[in-house]
Write an enzyme that holds these catalytic residues in place. Structure first.
Site, PDB file in Angstrom:
ATOM      1  N   ARG A 124      17.939 -22.261   4.724  1.00  0.00           N
ATOM      2  CA  ARG A 124      17.716 -22.502   6.161  1.00  0.00           C
ATOM      3  C   ARG A 124      18.323 -23.829   6.624  1.00  0.00           C
ATOM      4  O   ARG A 124      18.774 -23.925   7.765  1.00  0.00           O
ATOM      5  CB  ARG A 124      16.226 -22.444   6.476  1.00  0.00           C
ATOM      6  CG  ARG A 124      15.740 -20.995   6.522  1.00  0.00           C
ATOM      7  CD  ARG A 124      14.309 -20.896   6.926  1.00  0.00           C
ATOM      8  NE  ARG A 124      13.986 -19.531   7.315  1.00  0.00           N
ATOM      9  CZ  ARG A 124      12.795 -18.974   7.123  1.00  0.00           C
ATOM     10  NH1 ARG A 124      11.825 -19.652   6.555  1.00  0.00           N
ATOM     11  NH2 ARG A 124      12.581 -17.734   7.523  1.00  0.00           N
ATOM     12  N   LYS A 151       3.556  -3.814   2.908  1.00  0.00           N
ATOM     13  CA  LYS A 151       2.800  -3.378   4.077  1.00  0.00           C
ATOM     14  C   LYS A 151       3.547  -2.388   4.963  1.00  0.00           C
ATOM     15  O   LYS A 151       4.596  -2.713   5.532  1.00  0.00           O
ATOM     16  CB  LYS A 151       2.416  -4.599   4.912  1.00  0.00           C
ATOM     17  CG  LYS A 151       1.241  -5.356   4.314  1.00  0.00           C
ATOM     18  CD  LYS A 151       0.924  -6.533   5.145  1.00  0.00           C
ATOM     19  CE  LYS A 151      -0.521  -6.549   5.559  1.00  0.00           C
ATOM     20  NZ  LYS A 151      -0.750  -7.631   6.522  1.00  0.00           N
ATOM     21  N   GLY A 202      11.956 -12.747   3.656  1.00  0.00           N
ATOM     22  CA  GLY A 202      12.017 -13.799   2.638  1.00  0.00           C
ATOM     23  C   GLY A 202      12.158 -13.264   1.234  1.00  0.00           C
ATOM     24  O   GLY A 202      12.917 -13.805   0.423  1.00  0.00           O
ATOM     25  N   GLY A 210      10.445 -11.787  10.141  1.00  0.00           N
ATOM     26  CA  GLY A 210       9.651 -11.268  11.259  1.00  0.00           C
ATOM     27  C   GLY A 210      10.489 -11.118  12.510  1.00  0.00           C
ATOM     28  O   GLY A 210      10.430 -10.096  13.204  1.00  0.00           O
TER      29      GLY A 210
HETATM   30  P1  AMP Z   1       6.134  -7.622   2.248  1.00  0.00           P
HETATM   31  O1  AMP Z   1       5.688  -9.002   2.648  1.00  0.00           O
HETATM   32  O2  AMP Z   1       5.371  -6.536   2.899  1.00  0.00           O
HETATM   33  O3  AMP Z   1       7.639  -7.449   2.369  1.00  0.00           O
HETATM   34  O4  AMP Z   1       5.783  -7.494   0.696  1.00  0.00           O
HETATM   35  C1  AMP Z   1       6.394  -8.258  -0.301  1.00  0.00           C
HETATM   36  C2  AMP Z   1       5.557  -8.194  -1.538  1.00  0.00           C
HETATM   37  O5  AMP Z   1       5.397  -6.844  -1.944  1.00  0.00           O
HETATM   38  C3  AMP Z   1       6.124  -8.930  -2.734  1.00  0.00           C
HETATM   39  O6  AMP Z   1       5.319 -10.027  -3.033  1.00  0.00           O
HETATM   40  C4  AMP Z   1       6.103  -7.896  -3.867  1.00  0.00           C
HETATM   41  O7  AMP Z   1       5.628  -8.405  -5.085  1.00  0.00           O
HETATM   42  C5  AMP Z   1       5.133  -6.861  -3.311  1.00  0.00           C
HETATM   43  N1  AMP Z   1       5.345  -5.533  -3.925  1.00  0.00           N
HETATM   44  C6  AMP Z   1       6.464  -4.816  -3.966  1.00  0.00           C
HETATM   45  N2  AMP Z   1       6.285  -3.680  -4.651  1.00  0.00           N
HETATM   46  C7  AMP Z   1       4.999  -3.665  -5.072  1.00  0.00           C
HETATM   47  C8  AMP Z   1       4.218  -2.756  -5.832  1.00  0.00           C
HETATM   48  N3  AMP Z   1       4.728  -1.618  -6.320  1.00  0.00           N
HETATM   49  N4  AMP Z   1       2.923  -3.085  -6.052  1.00  0.00           N
HETATM   50  C9  AMP Z   1       2.393  -4.241  -5.596  1.00  0.00           C
HETATM   51  N5  AMP Z   1       3.097  -5.126  -4.851  1.00  0.00           N
HETATM   52  C10 AMP Z   1       4.386  -4.848  -4.603  1.00  0.00           C
END
Ligand code: AMP
Length: 394
Positions: A37, A201, A351, A374
């Site tokens: 950044r 999410k 990120g 975001g």
């Molecule tokens: P997000 O902020 O929604 O993009 O989520 C990112 C996070 O999702 C990261 O910290 C990853 O470790 C987690 N993640 C990705 N795949 C999995 C999974 N199969 N089970 C648990 N966490 C996950």
């Protein structure tokens, strides 16, 4: 877009308030662990420096809850800017007590100003006009190059920009680059257009998926997101992370995709473990009750690579597994490598995707890497970001 660009402002000898996104990740020792950044902010700072050193740089860092917290001080960023720009950076930690117009009159040659973390003041996130008036004191021009903060109606992004007439405010080089790349994804994507979506999410990404379903051909799903889909389809997900209350979101994505003839791809084999601390995963097609799926398996990787390889446009957001752990990052790295080697226009945002791309040393091979996870999602949802709206008005 009906917004001035910094190159079109007559900045000779003038004072400039420059809002940047210097929200860098810090390690446990408080050192900067990724300079992206800061580096992506340099073209705008260097451009302004050609005409004036009366620059007041401001940013947020982390979420300090509206009061000073040394953990989130921008002082380390000031030291890095001094090194990169070869100018002295005067760090100002209480600009409410020391008004900005007075700081500017005392500013010597070859010195610029960096304000302490804007979020040390609750008025920043409250979009306070009073706070914006303090920031605007003695300032001739407002330049916003903080793409990662554009979706926040905060004082330094919205109320402050609103105070300036259109001819005295502009976007910087980074914001222009981000918008050009995202417009290409949102409005001019060449087909086949594939979206690779991961992370944990569904709720964060449902709106962007519903919007891009109108123009994309494929949605490739990985990460914990995938298990919300598989669960909905009656497949076993064991103890995999599944965001609760997402049934209707998943249904609406599936129904819209079907109506628009968009293909949705879900993992068909999985790297599973009983604990996140396991140093090795086990491969399963059907996830056992006492296991969590933590990465996509080799068959899924091959299938996803074929779809990516045949695409002309790719938007990627979110890791395909728990890439922070070496045992569960193979899928994310393989997909990043495939996107990088494919002859297509690719945009990555978020990120975690950026961290994975940097981990694999692939940053230079992507068409565009968005600095604002975001903000890029909200832009692709079709929203007018508050920071951009404030630059258009007046
Ligand atoms: P997000 O902020 O929604 O993009 O989520 C990112 C996070 O999702 C990261 O910290 C990853 O470790 C987690 N993640 C990705 N795949 C999995 C999974 N199969 N089970 C648990 N966490 C996950």
């Amino acid at each position: 877009m009906n917004i001035n660009f910094v190159e079109n402002l007559d900045l000779e000898g003038k004072s400039v308030f420059l809002r940047l996104d210097l929200n860098v990740p810090l390690n446990e020792k408080g050192e900067i662990s990724d300079f992206t950044r800061i580096e992506r902010s340099l073209p705008t700072i260097k451009h302004i420096l050609k005409f004036t050193n009366k620059i007041v740089i401001a940013s947020h860092l982390g979420r300090p809850k509206g009061k000073p917290d040394p953990k989130y001080s921008l002082e380390v960023v000031g030291a890095k800017l001094t090194e990169l720009l070869n100018v002295e950076v005067a760090f100002v930690d209480d600009y409410v007590k020391a008004p900005i117009d007075q700081l500017l009159t005392r500013l010597g040659k070859n010195r610029i100003i960096l304000l302490e973390n804007l979020r040390f003041y609750a008025q920043e996130t409250e979009n306070s006009t009073e706070f914006a008036m303090k920031l605007a004191k003695g300032i001739d021009f407002f330049v916003n190059d903080a793409f990662g903060a554009m979706h926040r109606a905060h004082a330094s992004v919205a109320a402050l920009a609103e105070r300036f007439p259109k001819e005295r405010k502009a976007m910087g080089f980074l914001v222009r680059e981000e918008i050009r790349a995202l417009d290409q994804i949102r409005d001019h994507a060449q087909t086949p257009f594939s979206i690779v979506i991961g992370g944990s999410k569904v709720s964060d990404k449902v709106t962007v998926l519903l919007n891009l379903i109108n123009t994309c051909n494929n949605i490739v799903v990985g990460g914990a997101m995938a298990y919300a889909f598989l669960k909905q389809m009656g497949k076993p997900v064991g103890r995999s992370l599944c965001e609760p209350n997402t049934e209707r979101m998943v249904q609406s994505i599936l129904a819209n995709a079907q109506a628009r003839k968009v293909s949705i791809y879900l993992p068909e084999d999985h790297v599973c473990a009983k604990s996140l601390d396991d140093s090795k995963g086990k491969m399963f097609e059907s996830i056992p009750d006492d296991y969590m799926a933590l990465d996509i398996g080799p068959r899924t990787i091959e299938r996803y690579k074929n779809i990516i390889g045949a695409s002309k446009t790719i938007f990627w957001n979110g890791p395909l597994g728990v890439f922070e752990k070496p045992a569960f990052r193979r899928g994310t790295i393989a997909i990043a490598e495939k996107i990088a080697e494919t002859d297509c226009f690719s945009v990555a945002g978020g990120g975690d995707s950026i961290a994975a791309i940097n981990l694999a040393g692939l940053a230079k091979k992507f068409g565009h890497i968005s600095t604002g996870g975001g903000a890029s999602l909200e832009y692709l949802e079709g929203k007018t970001l508050p920071g951009l709206r404030a630059l258009m008005n007046g």
